[in-house]
Design a protein around this motif. Structure first.
Motif, short mmCIF file in Angstrom:
data_model
loop_
_atom_site.label_atom_id
_atom_site.label_comp_id
_atom_site.label_asym_id
_atom_site.label_seq_id
_atom_site.Cartn_x
_atom_site.Cartn_y
_atom_site.Cartn_z
N GLY A 122 27.07 76.15 70.55
CA GLY A 122 27.71 76.55 71.80
C GLY A 122 27.43 77.98 72.21
O GLY A 122 28.00 78.46 73.19
N GLU A 123 26.57 78.68 71.46
CA GLU A 123 26.26 80.06 71.77
C GLU A 123 24.81 80.20 72.22
O GLU A 123 24.02 79.26 72.14
CB GLU A 123 26.51 80.96 70.54
CG GLU A 123 27.94 80.96 70.05
CD GLU A 123 28.13 81.88 68.87
OE1 GLU A 123 27.19 82.64 68.56
OE2 GLU A 123 29.23 81.86 68.25
N ILE A 124 24.47 81.38 72.72
CA ILE A 124 23.10 81.70 73.07
C ILE A 124 22.74 83.04 72.42
O ILE A 124 23.62 83.75 71.95
CB ILE A 124 22.89 81.78 74.60
CG1 ILE A 124 23.76 82.86 75.21
CG2 ILE A 124 23.16 80.44 75.26
CD1 ILE A 124 23.50 83.09 76.69
N GLY A 125 21.45 83.34 72.42
CA GLY A 125 21.02 84.62 71.87
C GLY A 125 20.85 84.59 70.36
O GLY A 125 21.11 83.58 69.71
N MET A 126 20.40 85.73 69.81
CA MET A 126 20.16 85.86 68.38
C MET A 126 20.73 87.18 67.89
O MET A 126 20.61 88.21 68.55
CB MET A 126 18.66 85.79 68.07
CG MET A 126 17.98 84.55 68.64
SD MET A 126 16.41 84.17 67.84
CE MET A 126 16.98 83.42 66.32
N THR A 127 21.36 87.15 66.70
CA THR A 127 21.95 88.34 66.10
C THR A 127 21.66 88.34 64.61
O THR A 127 21.83 87.32 63.94
CB THR A 127 23.47 88.37 66.31
OG1 THR A 127 23.76 88.27 67.71
CG2 THR A 127 24.06 89.65 65.76
N LEU A 128 21.22 89.48 64.09
CA LEU A 128 20.99 89.63 62.66
C LEU A 128 22.18 90.35 62.04
O LEU A 128 22.50 91.48 62.41
CB LEU A 128 19.71 90.43 62.41
CG LEU A 128 19.33 90.67 60.94
CD1 LEU A 128 19.10 89.34 60.22
CD2 LEU A 128 18.10 91.56 60.84
N ALA A 129 22.85 89.69 61.10
CA ALA A 129 24.01 90.28 60.45
C ALA A 129 24.20 89.64 59.08
O ALA A 129 24.09 88.42 58.93
CB ALA A 129 25.28 90.07 61.29
N GLU A 130 24.46 90.48 58.07
CA GLU A 130 24.76 90.02 56.71
C GLU A 130 23.70 89.07 56.17
O GLU A 130 24.00 88.06 55.53
CB GLU A 130 26.14 89.35 56.68
CG GLU A 130 27.26 90.28 57.10
CD GLU A 130 28.60 89.58 57.15
OE1 GLU A 130 28.62 88.33 57.16
OE2 GLU A 130 29.63 90.28 57.20
N GLY A 131 22.43 89.39 56.43
CA GLY A 131 21.36 88.58 55.90
C GLY A 131 21.14 87.27 56.62
O GLY A 131 20.39 86.41 56.14
N GLU A 132 21.78 87.11 57.77
CA GLU A 132 21.64 85.88 58.54
C GLU A 132 21.11 86.19 59.94
O GLU A 132 21.59 87.13 60.59
CB GLU A 132 22.98 85.15 58.67
CG GLU A 132 23.55 84.66 57.36
CD GLU A 132 24.88 83.96 57.54
OE1 GLU A 132 25.32 83.27 56.60
OE2 GLU A 132 25.51 84.11 58.63
N LEU A 133 20.15 85.40 60.38
CA LEU A 133 19.70 85.48 61.77
C LEU A 133 20.42 84.36 62.50
O LEU A 133 20.04 83.20 62.45
CB LEU A 133 18.18 85.31 61.86
CG LEU A 133 17.59 85.44 63.26
CD1 LEU A 133 17.97 86.78 63.92
CD2 LEU A 133 16.07 85.29 63.22
N ARG A 134 21.49 84.74 63.15
CA ARG A 134 22.37 83.76 63.79
C ARG A 134 21.89 83.48 65.21
O ARG A 134 21.63 84.41 65.96
CB ARG A 134 23.80 84.29 63.79
CG ARG A 134 24.32 84.55 62.38
CD ARG A 134 25.56 85.42 62.36
NE ARG A 134 25.98 85.70 60.98
CZ ARG A 134 26.92 86.58 60.66
NH1 ARG A 134 27.55 87.26 61.62
NH2 ARG A 134 27.23 86.77 59.39
N PHE A 135 21.77 82.22 65.52
CA PHE A 135 21.21 81.85 66.82
C PHE A 135 22.02 80.74 67.47
O PHE A 135 22.65 79.93 66.80
CB PHE A 135 19.75 81.40 66.66
CG PHE A 135 19.57 80.15 65.83
CD1 PHE A 135 19.54 78.90 66.43
CD2 PHE A 135 19.44 80.24 64.45
CE1 PHE A 135 19.37 77.75 65.66
CE2 PHE A 135 19.27 79.10 63.68
CZ PHE A 135 19.23 77.85 64.28
N GLY A 136 22.02 80.77 68.78
CA GLY A 136 22.62 79.70 69.56
C GLY A 136 21.60 79.19 70.55
O GLY A 136 20.80 79.96 71.10
N LEU A 137 21.60 77.89 70.76
CA LEU A 137 20.62 77.28 71.66
C LEU A 137 21.31 76.53 72.79
O LEU A 137 20.85 75.49 73.25
CB LEU A 137 19.72 76.32 70.86
CG LEU A 137 18.94 76.95 69.70
CD1 LEU A 137 18.17 75.89 68.94
CD2 LEU A 137 18.00 78.02 70.22
#
Length: 257
Positions: A122-137
């Motif tokens: 349910g998200e968009i964009g990409m964020t790098l935090a705590e060793g994770e590249l978190r992405f929403g599509l």
């Protein structure tokens, strides 16, 4: 700077994988599979013609790819393949790069560490935090395209910062710093002072990025590989010889993105 060939004490292999041509033809979109007898065996290779002035060789998970100017004669192309037969055989016999699977949970090398791809529904964009590249599509974009766009943006900012920091003590100032998508070169320096670094360097430790940056910065003063050039590289990166060996080794292990 060609991948794996940047030290005067090592035979210049990839640096020689070129033949000059003066024509600048229109690109040929599809590669053509051809065969040549090499070391007593029939070898298939894919010939791709494009707007370039030299012949280049690439060995990856798909085998041998030969890139050449549109009007380069087949005889010249295959003579070049035969000339580099030992190099080709060594690369084909070695480990191939593994195609990367773009999915949540996949692990990707990043600046000397590993990051895990994590989807945020349910998200968009990409964020790098705590060793994770978190992405929403949520906007329907593909993970691969979104991730590569993010990686290149990160690379652009990181490379500019490192090049400015390394070049400042010598009073050197590139006219521009850009990204390269080349398959066989880690970096280049144009006669106009523009530096290009391969964005895939972000998959390697920062000290190796500094080494490639130092190599290209040195070309701002010496557009050659003379002793004076290597003296500049050594002043910018004293461990350049070991860095070259590490770059060669790690570069072959990177996933095929």
């Amino acid at each position: 700077m060609d991948r794996g060939t940047d030290d005067p004490a090592v035979p210049q292999v990839l640096a020689q994988l070129q033949l000059p041509f003066d024509l600048a033809p229109q690109p040929e979109k599809a590669g053509r599979v051809r065969q040549i007898r090499l070391s007593g065996e029939v070898l298939s290779y894919r010939l791709v013609r494009s707007r370039r002035r030299s012949i280049g060789l690439l060995v990856d998970s798909g085998g041998l790819e030969v890139r050449a100017p549109r009007h380069a004669a087949i005889a010249d192309i295959e003579a070049f393949i035969l000339e580099k037969g030992a190099w080709i055989g060594k690369r084909l016999a070695g480990p191939r790069r593994t195609p990367f699977v773009w999915e949540s949970g996949a692990r990707l090398p990043w600046l000397g560490n590993e990051i895990t791809l994590v989807q945020r529904h349910g998200e968009i964009g990409m964020t790098l935090a705590e060793g994770e590249l978190r992405f929403g599509l949520a906007d329907g974009a593909s993970l691969r395209n979104r991730a590569l766009e993010w990686m290149r943006a990160q690379a652009s900012a990181f490379f500019r910062e490192r090049i400015v920091a390394l070049a400042r003590p010598l009073g050197l100032h590139p006219t521009d710093v850009g990204l390269s998508n080349a398959r066989t070169r880690w970096g280049s320096c144009g006669a106009n002072g523009r530096l290009l670094l391969n964005w895939r360097l972000m998959l390697l430790p920062p000290h190796l990025i500094d080494y490639v940056a130092a190599h290209e910065i040195a070309h701002l003063r010496e557009l050659n590989h003379s002793r004076r050039f290597w003296d500049i590289v050594a002043s910018l990166h004293p461990g350049h010889r070991s860095a070259r060996r590490e770059l060669n080794a790690l570069g072959r292990t990177l996933p095929d993105l």
